[in-house]
Motif scaffolding. Structure first.
Motif, mmCIF file in Angstrom:
data_model
loop_
_atom_site.group_PDB
_atom_site.id
_atom_site.type_symbol
_atom_site.label_atom_id
_atom_site.label_comp_id
_atom_site.label_asym_id
_atom_site.label_seq_id
_atom_site.Cartn_x
_atom_site.Cartn_y
_atom_site.Cartn_z
ATOM 1 N N TYR A 279 0.886 -1.061 -0.085
ATOM 2 C CA TYR A 279 -0.070 -0.065 -0.076
ATOM 3 C C TYR A 279 0.980 1.082 -0.002
ATOM 4 O O TYR A 279 1.773 1.491 0.829
ATOM 5 N N THR A 280 1.000 2.073 -1.103
ATOM 6 C CA THR A 280 1.928 3.046 -1.456
ATOM 7 C C THR A 280 1.491 4.174 -1.046
ATOM 8 O O THR A 280 0.074 4.545 -0.975
ATOM 9 N N ALA A 281 2.143 5.411 -0.998
ATOM 10 C CA ALA A 281 2.027 6.787 -1.001
ATOM 11 C C ALA A 281 0.598 7.180 -2.070
ATOM 12 O O ALA A 281 -0.330 8.151 -1.733
ATOM 13 N N GLU A 282 0.672 6.510 -2.972
ATOM 14 C CA GLU A 282 -0.149 6.926 -4.210
ATOM 15 C C GLU A 282 -1.539 6.295 -3.846
ATOM 16 O O GLU A 282 -2.504 6.856 -4.253
ATOM 17 N N ASN A 283 -1.442 5.494 -2.921
ATOM 18 C CA ASN A 283 -2.820 4.652 -2.931
ATOM 19 C C ASN A 283 -3.390 5.524 -1.654
ATOM 20 O O ASN A 283 -4.501 5.369 -1.455
ATOM 21 N N SER A 284 -2.781 6.455 -0.955
ATOM 22 C CA SER A 284 -3.286 7.188 0.295
ATOM 23 C C SER A 284 -4.510 7.594 0.269
ATOM 24 O O SER A 284 -4.835 8.237 -0.806
ATOM 25 N N GLY A 285 -5.457 7.492 1.263
ATOM 26 C CA GLY A 285 -6.837 7.967 0.781
ATOM 27 C C GLY A 285 -8.027 7.165 0.258
ATOM 28 O O GLY A 285 -8.974 7.461 -0.098
ATOM 29 N N SER A 286 -7.395 6.080 -0.308
ATOM 30 C CA SER A 286 -8.538 5.381 -1.243
ATOM 31 C C SER A 286 -8.157 3.684 -0.979
ATOM 32 O O SER A 286 -7.021 3.488 -0.397
ATOM 33 N N MET A 287 -9.050 2.936 -1.158
ATOM 34 C CA MET A 287 -8.871 1.382 -1.252
ATOM 35 C C MET A 287 -8.089 1.010 -2.085
ATOM 36 O O MET A 287 -8.015 1.420 -3.263
ATOM 37 N N ALA A 288 -7.272 -0.202 -1.684
ATOM 38 C CA ALA A 288 -6.165 -0.954 -2.649
ATOM 39 C C ALA A 288 -6.204 -2.299 -2.320
ATOM 40 O O ALA A 288 -6.298 -2.508 -1.120
ATOM 41 N N THR A 289 -6.006 -3.056 -3.240
ATOM 42 C CA THR A 289 -5.847 -4.694 -3.171
ATOM 43 C C THR A 289 -4.553 -4.705 -2.422
ATOM 44 O O THR A 289 -3.522 -4.371 -2.814
ATOM 45 N N ILE A 290 -4.689 -5.493 -1.319
ATOM 46 C CA ILE A 290 -3.268 -5.871 -0.540
ATOM 47 C C ILE A 290 -3.081 -7.329 -0.481
ATOM 48 O O ILE A 290 -1.826 -7.749 -0.145
ATOM 49 N N LEU A 291 -4.189 -8.006 -0.419
ATOM 50 C CA LEU A 291 -4.082 -9.484 -0.563
ATOM 51 C C LEU A 291 -5.408 -10.166 -1.229
ATOM 52 O O LEU A 291 -6.539 -9.516 -1.210
ATOM 53 N N ILE B 216 8.132 8.143 3.364
ATOM 54 C CA ILE B 216 8.055 8.862 2.051
ATOM 55 C C ILE B 216 9.367 9.608 1.724
ATOM 56 O O ILE B 216 9.845 9.633 0.511
ATOM 57 N N GLU B 217 9.789 10.416 2.609
ATOM 58 C CA GLU B 217 10.953 11.483 2.257
ATOM 59 C C GLU B 217 12.155 10.939 2.428
ATOM 60 O O GLU B 217 12.998 11.345 1.741
ATOM 61 N N SER B 218 12.239 9.872 3.298
ATOM 62 C CA SER B 218 13.872 9.289 3.622
ATOM 63 C C SER B 218 14.072 8.005 2.826
ATOM 64 O O SER B 218 15.186 7.586 3.203
ATOM 65 N N ASN B 219 13.109 7.329 2.906
ATOM 66 C CA ASN B 219 12.952 5.786 2.558
ATOM 67 C C ASN B 219 13.656 5.081 3.780
ATOM 68 O O ASN B 219 13.943 3.822 3.541
ATOM 69 N N GLU C 212 15.661 10.599 10.160
ATOM 70 C CA GLU C 212 16.354 11.007 8.889
ATOM 71 C C GLU C 212 15.868 12.039 8.068
ATOM 72 O O GLU C 212 16.304 13.032 7.345
ATOM 73 N N ALA C 213 14.454 12.327 8.005
ATOM 74 C CA ALA C 213 13.580 13.392 7.419
ATOM 75 C C ALA C 213 13.298 14.060 8.307
ATOM 76 O O ALA C 213 12.979 15.349 7.933
ATOM 77 N N THR C 214 13.381 14.147 9.751
ATOM 78 C CA THR C 214 13.041 15.199 10.704
ATOM 79 C C THR C 214 11.590 15.219 10.691
ATOM 80 O O THR C 214 11.070 16.545 10.804
ATOM 81 N N VAL C 215 10.816 14.305 10.473
ATOM 82 C CA VAL C 215 9.442 14.540 10.393
ATOM 83 C C VAL C 215 8.345 13.502 11.027
ATOM 84 O O VAL C 215 9.031 12.296 11.250
#
Length: 127
Positions: free
Chosen positions: A34-46, A69-72, A91-94
């Motif tokens: 489930y990636t940042a692009e999926n954020s806020g929506s349903m996505a198949t994970i299994l 997202i910012e630092s990996n 690492e990203a200080t967030v």
């Protein structure tokens, strides 16, 4: 687990004590990220092959892997048992978090699961 009669294997096999009927649950595909692009929506994970079993509730518990997202930066063994998670990415200080977790189970016929294996792995049992 081995199903009775040596027919097949499944991730979970349940046998009714009264009628002796055997039911099974097997992970057909996934897990998918489930990636940042999926954020806020349903996505198949299994995608789960359920035979004689109806899924009613999703309990994510522990063992999840989260990538900042910012630092990996990788956060291993994330526990989502409380349906939310908070930490700090030094690492990203967030601050980082997962919250407002929602899920749904979508039923698909067996032929749809096979078709989706050849396409984009979408629309079977969504979590």
């Amino acid at each position: 687990m081995q199903m009775s009669g040596g027919r097949d294997t499944a991730n979970m096999v349940i046998k009714c004590h009264f009628c002796k009927r055997e039911s099974s649950l097997d992970i057909a595909e996934g897990p998918f990220p489930y990636t940042a692009e999926n954020s806020g929506s349903m996505a198949t994970i299994l995608i789960v092959d359920c035979r004689g079993v109806d899924l009613k509730e999703f309990e994510p518990r522990s063992g999840w892997k989260v990538t900042g997202i910012e630092s990996n930066k990788v956060f291993d063994e994330v526990d989502l048992a409380e349906m939310e998670w908070y930490d700090y990415d030094d690492e990203a200080t967030v601050p980082v978090s997962i919250k407002d977790i929602e899920y749904e189970f979508a039923v698909s016929k067996k032929k749809d699961i096979k078709k989706n294996k050849n396409k984009n792995k979408d629309a079977a049992n969504k979590v």
